[in-house]
Design an enzyme around this catalytic site. Structure first.
Site, PDB file in Angstrom:
ATOM      1  N   HIS A  20      35.753  66.562  80.507  1.00 16.17           N
ATOM      2  CA  HIS A  20      35.237  66.034  79.241  1.00 16.17           C
ATOM      3  C   HIS A  20      35.395  64.508  79.205  1.00 16.17           C
ATOM      4  CE1 HIS A  20      36.481  70.155  77.420  1.00 16.17           C
ATOM      5  NE2 HIS A  20      35.162  70.146  77.449  1.00 16.17           N
ATOM      6  N   LYS A  44      34.355  81.043  68.451  1.00 16.93           N
ATOM      7  CA  LYS A  44      35.241  81.594  69.470  1.00 16.93           C
ATOM      8  C   LYS A  44      36.717  81.419  69.114  1.00 16.93           C
ATOM      9  CE  LYS A  44      33.863  77.677  72.354  1.00 16.93           C
ATOM     10  NZ  LYS A  44      33.532  77.182  73.662  1.00 16.93           N
ATOM     11  N   ARG A  93      27.239  71.903  84.070  1.00 11.23           N
ATOM     12  CA  ARG A  93      27.936  72.276  85.300  1.00 11.23           C
ATOM     13  C   ARG A  93      27.084  73.154  86.197  1.00 11.23           C
ATOM     14  NH1 ARG A  93      32.936  74.147  81.708  1.00 11.23           N
ATOM     15  NH2 ARG A  93      31.131  74.438  80.386  1.00 11.23           N
ATOM     16  N   SER A 131      37.762  74.307  79.914  1.00  9.55           N
ATOM     17  CA  SER A 131      38.916  74.513  79.031  1.00  9.55           C
ATOM     18  C   SER A 131      39.430  75.935  79.168  1.00  9.55           C
ATOM     19  CB  SER A 131      38.526  74.246  77.573  1.00  9.55           C
ATOM     20  OG  SER A 131      38.169  72.904  77.406  1.00  9.55           O
TER      21      SER A 131
HETATM   22  P1  ADP Z   1      33.988  74.212  77.404  1.00  6.64           P
HETATM   23  O1  ADP Z   1      32.538  74.421  77.763  1.00  6.64           O
HETATM   24  O2  ADP Z   1      34.861  73.816  78.570  1.00  6.64           O
HETATM   25  O3  ADP Z   1      34.603  75.252  76.527  1.00  6.64           O
HETATM   26  P2  ADP Z   1      33.349  72.470  75.219  1.00  6.64           P
HETATM   27  O4  ADP Z   1      32.689  73.483  74.367  1.00  6.64           O
HETATM   28  O5  ADP Z   1      34.411  71.675  74.571  1.00  6.64           O
HETATM   29  O6  ADP Z   1      34.047  72.937  76.542  1.00  6.64           O
HETATM   30  O7  ADP Z   1      32.243  71.557  75.904  1.00  6.64           O
HETATM   31  C1  ADP Z   1      31.799  70.345  75.414  1.00  6.64           C
HETATM   32  C2  ADP Z   1      30.774  69.793  76.374  1.00  6.64           C
HETATM   33  O8  ADP Z   1      31.426  69.408  77.593  1.00  6.64           O
HETATM   34  C3  ADP Z   1      29.672  70.760  76.791  1.00  6.64           C
HETATM   35  O9  ADP Z   1      28.463  70.047  76.895  1.00  6.64           O
HETATM   36  C4  ADP Z   1      30.109  71.230  78.144  1.00  6.64           C
HETATM   37  O10 ADP Z   1      29.024  71.632  78.950  1.00  6.64           O
HETATM   38  C5  ADP Z   1      30.738  69.960  78.692  1.00  6.64           C
HETATM   39  N1  ADP Z   1      31.650  70.226  79.789  1.00  6.64           N
HETATM   40  C6  ADP Z   1      32.727  71.039  79.776  1.00  6.64           C
HETATM   41  N2  ADP Z   1      33.306  71.067  80.996  1.00  6.64           N
HETATM   42  C7  ADP Z   1      32.552  70.273  81.823  1.00  6.64           C
HETATM   43  C8  ADP Z   1      32.610  69.916  83.206  1.00  6.64           C
HETATM   44  N3  ADP Z   1      33.533  70.418  84.021  1.00  6.64           N
HETATM   45  N4  ADP Z   1      31.680  69.051  83.687  1.00  6.64           N
HETATM   46  C9  ADP Z   1      30.722  68.587  82.872  1.00  6.64           C
HETATM   47  N5  ADP Z   1      30.588  68.899  81.565  1.00  6.64           N
HETATM   48  C10 ADP Z   1      31.493  69.729  81.038  1.00  6.64           C
END
Ligand code: ADP
Length: 164
Positions: A20, A44, A93, A131
């Site tokens: 992030h 969630k 990703r 996460s």
């Molecule tokens: P997660 O998808 O890990 O539960 P979030 O809902 O907090 O996390 O995601 C917020 C943004 O960060 C989303 O656009 C998600 O695709 C992006 N994101 C999460 N992990 C990565 C990663 N490893 N590489 C690139 N973008 C990411």
């Protein structure tokens, strides 16, 4: 004088990871200010409360002067509008991420066509981080030091110790 270009970067950040932070830092190359939006009422199940997620995030972005973090609820496009953002940043990703993000982008475009969705491809170094993996690894007793800053490792330890 040109207008300050603001982007929002919305998500759950439960907890924020190096991936992030990488997306947020890279978004700063494209926008003048990046406002990370911590969604206050996701459907969630979350490990950390909104206040905890915010505190962990604020500490993690302390060295990124263009980045700030706020909480929001309601539609992300409305949040983007309320802070004067011209775009919403998302990270991508995998192909399965693409399907979800594409669908969400179309919905958001329908709701407000003026807030552009800007997708940054995951850095190779961080693409495997999520996460949910961080929570799982910590829950199974290993410190996820490769995935999150040390203050978050400590918070995870404390959280799982409380849970027993
Ligand atoms: P997660 O998808 O890990 O539960 P979030 O809902 O907090 O996390 O995601 C917020 C943004 O960060 C989303 O656009 C998600 O695709 C992006 N994101 C999460 N992990 C990565 C990663 N490893 N590489 C690139 N973008 C990411």
């Amino acid at each position: 004088m040109t207008a300050v270009r603001i982007a929002v970067y919305p998500g759950s950040f439960d907890p924020v990871t190096y991936a992030h932070l990488d997306i947020a830092a890279r978004a700063c190359q494209v926008f003048d200010r990046v406002i990370i939006g911590v969604f206050d009422r996701p459907k969630k199940n979350l490990l950390f409360t909104t206040d905890e997620r915010m505190a962990l995030l604020r500490e993690a972005i302390a060295d990124l002067p263009q980045v700030e973090a706020v909480t929001y609820n309601g539609l992300t496009v409305d949040f983007a509008r309320s802070v004067g953002a011209v775009a919403m940043v998302r990270g991508l990703r995998t192909v399965s991420d693409f399907e979800v993000e594409y669908n969400m982008a179309q919905l958001n475009q329908t709701l407000d066509a003026e807030v552009e969705v800007v997708v940054l491809m995951a850095s190779r170094r961080y693409a495997h981080i999520s996460s949910s993996a961080v929570r799982e690894i910590a829950g199974l007793g290993r410190d996820p030091v490769e995935f999150v800053p040390s203050h978050i490792v400590a918070a995870l330890r404390q959280k799982f110790a409380q849970r027993g």
